[in-house]
Each structure stands twice: as C-alpha cells, then as structure tokens.
Design a protein around this motif. Sequence first.
Motif, mmCIF file in Angstrom:
data_model
loop_
_atom_site.group_PDB
_atom_site.id
_atom_site.type_symbol
_atom_site.label_atom_id
_atom_site.label_comp_id
_atom_site.label_asym_id
_atom_site.label_seq_id
_atom_site.Cartn_x
_atom_site.Cartn_y
_atom_site.Cartn_z
ATOM 1 N N LEU A 166 -11.449 16.164 -2.331
ATOM 2 C CA LEU A 166 -11.414 15.134 -1.296
ATOM 3 C C LEU A 166 -11.669 13.765 -1.903
ATOM 4 N N ASP A 167 -10.682 12.904 -1.783
ATOM 5 C CA ASP A 167 -10.790 11.515 -2.210
ATOM 6 C C ASP A 167 -11.138 10.682 -0.984
ATOM 7 N N HIS A 168 -12.211 9.916 -1.040
ATOM 8 C CA HIS A 168 -12.600 9.131 0.135
ATOM 9 C C HIS A 168 -11.510 8.170 0.566
ATOM 10 N N ALA A 169 -10.609 7.800 -0.329
ATOM 11 C CA ALA A 169 -9.528 6.889 0.053
ATOM 12 C C ALA A 169 -8.696 7.457 1.196
ATOM 13 N N VAL A 170 -8.584 8.777 1.281
ATOM 14 C CA VAL A 170 -7.851 9.406 2.382
ATOM 15 C C VAL A 170 -8.594 9.186 3.695
ATOM 16 N N ALA A 175 -9.215 6.187 8.830
ATOM 17 C CA ALA A 175 -10.016 5.347 9.710
ATOM 18 C C ALA A 175 -9.371 3.981 9.922
ATOM 19 N N GLN A 176 -8.815 3.399 8.888
ATOM 20 C CA GLN A 176 -8.181 2.090 9.008
ATOM 21 C C GLN A 176 -7.009 2.135 9.977
ATOM 22 N N ILE A 177 -6.200 3.186 9.915
ATOM 23 C CA ILE A 177 -5.082 3.337 10.855
ATOM 24 C C ILE A 177 -5.617 3.406 12.283
ATOM 25 N N ALA A 201 -13.619 1.310 2.282
ATOM 26 C CA ALA A 201 -13.742 1.745 0.888
ATOM 27 C C ALA A 201 -15.145 2.270 0.628
ATOM 28 N N GLU A 202 -15.377 2.717 -0.585
ATOM 29 C CA GLU A 202 -16.698 3.186 -0.995
ATOM 30 C C GLU A 202 -17.542 1.974 -1.403
#
Length: 411
Positions: A166-170, A175-177, A201-202
């Motif tokens: 799991l990459d937090h970017a996903v 969430a941004q969408i 982002a992180e």
Amino acid sequence: MTQDLYVLGGAQTDFARNWAAEGLGLIDMLREVLPATFADAQVDPTEVEVVHVGNLAGELFSGQAQLGGLVVAAEPALVGRPSTRHEAACASGSTAIVAAGADISSGRYDVALVVGLELMRNVSAKQAADNLGTAAWAGREALDAEYAWPALFADVAEEYDRRYGLDHAVLGRFAQIAFDNGARNPLAQTRAWSFPDGSFAEDDTVNPLVEGRLRKTDCGRITDGAAAIVIASAEYAAEWAATRGLELDQLPRITGFGHRTDTLLLADKLSASRDSEHLFPQLHGAIQDAYGRAGLTGIEDIDVVEMHDCFSITGLVTLEHLGLVGGGKGGSVVHDGTIERTGSLPVNPGGGLLSAGHPVGATGVRMVLDAARQVTGTAGVLQVDGAKRVLTVNVGGSFTTAVSFVVETTA
C-alpha cells in the motif's frame, strides 16, 4: 424484494450544519426534511402507508430512542402508520430501505417513507468517537485506541499492505478526488474547506497521522443530517406518473439489491478471508447479489457508483470489490482518472462520505436519493452526463454489514 421499487422523490438537509449550535435537535431536523421530501415527491403525507427509519445512536447522542414515533411527531399526518427504526451501524439507512422494499414487495403497502438521520456534533469529538465505537465489538477490539474507527480502519490498511502493498499516494489521491467533488456540492460538509499544499501527502505538518498509517484527510468527520425518500410499488407509481404526463419507465427505480452480514470482530473477518480472493467476501457477495437481482452482468453495466468511503482505505477496498479490478489493483483506477467525475466510472460525484459528509443513519438514504437524481438527469451541478444506472454500496462497521442497490431508468 421481488419487484422494482420506484423512487418518487426525496430531500436531504445541509450536511455542513451544526444543529445543536443552532439550538436545534432531531425533531427540528425531521420537521425540515419531511416537508421538503413530500414536496419533491409530489406525495401528500396521508398517502404514506408505512415508515422506516435508519439511525445508529439516537440514544447515545441525543438521549432519544423510539425514532419511529418521533417521525410521526414531526408529521402528524402520519399518525396511525406503522413506523420502525433500523440499526446496522453506518448501513442503517440502507437497511431501512431494504425493509421498506420488502413491505412493498409483499403487497401489504404501496407507498413507504424512508428516513435516515443522525445528530452527532452536539458532543465532544472523544464522546462522539466512543458513541460510534459501539458499532465495533465493545470490550473486544480497539481497546487501546483513542478513536476506535480510525484505529480499526488503520488495521484494514495494515492488512491490505500485508497482502498487496500500500502506497499512501493511492489513499491521498482517492481523498483528493473526493474533496474536489465535494467542493461542487451545495450541501456537502466540506464544500467551503481549503486544502494547502501537502494536504493529501505524507506531510506531518498539514496532514498529520491520526491512527496507524491513516492521516487527517484519510478520515471522514462526524456531521449532522437527515435524508428521506418516498418509494412506491409499480402500480402506485404508474398512476402517479400518468397524472403527471409521464411514462413509468421515466421514473427512477431500484431494480436490484444485496444485503449481507459478516461476523462482528474485524480480526475474525480478516482471518477468515486469508485464502480468499477478496479481503471482505461478504462485501463482494452483496454487490454481486445486487447485480444479479437487477439482471446485470457486472460493473460494466454501471454508469456511476455511490460508494462508502468513511476512510480513504474503505473507498479503496470497496472499489476493489466491485468487479472492476482485483485485490491490490485499485490504485491503477485511482491514478488513471477512471473514477473521477469525467472518467469512465465516476465514483461519488457529490463527494462521498469523506467530503459530502456522513451523518451515519442518513448515508444509505442519501446515496439512493443521489442515485435517483443522477439517472433522471436532475442532479444539477453534480450530474454525470449519460448516467442511467447507478450502483450504491453502503457498509456498516468494519465491513460487517454490506448493502448495495442498483438504481436506474430505461427512458
């Protein structure tokens, strides 16, 4: 349900409002949403034959149980009608619709009012978290967490990472969408919020960790609100349509549903699915039941999805149970534009739970109301061009209850 159910209309309150701060409560919420619902549905309240109410925790937040009677108190024309409350955590509103549909399909009633509501901002954040924590297994899980649900869904994220990576970017992009969509929604909780650089982002300064790997914008906020719809049998809907110069196939209808329940403890669910194709098989099963009852092949027959995303990880997991992509592959459709409002499968054009808001008992009803508006081209600024068939997916607890509906028109 063995027949189509027709959605004649409905209404919702503004999910950004803090009702207690205005000196108002559940009865005031009902007195606002019910007249708006009957006006939109063009149905006199005396024509309603049965009432179903979705609510998680009226006793804990407001000291108020017996919400079936509270609806009648808010609309005296409903005196004498059978009225029942339903609780299935965050899927309470959807289970109320399932029950209303069963009433209509049985032939006992032709017209049902379904109301979902929750007052949640009248207590502290910690008290709200404790109240909501009762939808987990009390005394068995999230025992050391300050906030039970962020902690439990952080556990889901950890299990997802263990299985797939799991990459937090996903999560951040999902969430941004959601928040971009909610900015267009005139009734969304977060429509006026601003998000500085790094919000998805992180970034420990503007997007700090809440529990586990979940950050601030990965987590939905509590809010107040109500939503209601009037649903009817084909016979009643045909007469209703004829008096308005409409054809029956122009009306939005619920053509399929799925409703499944798993065991309560999250750890038990995850353990049982270790060798399964799906992280939560009952969620996948409920969605497949909805497709099957609607006579559909699968997600390829769906134009829009109204999907549960109380946390970004909830949205990602649910996305992978639709039949669109397999486990661990959801990131591809999050990043390539598929689920954006202009993509090939728009998800939550009104912002979903993360952005539109999640007054728990109202969410499932709001989803079906929004779906009905999409398929009739009456969703206003949220309209997805060409939408004729919408799938709703509503989840209660840690994927304990799953309810899915197909809402469509053929005109």
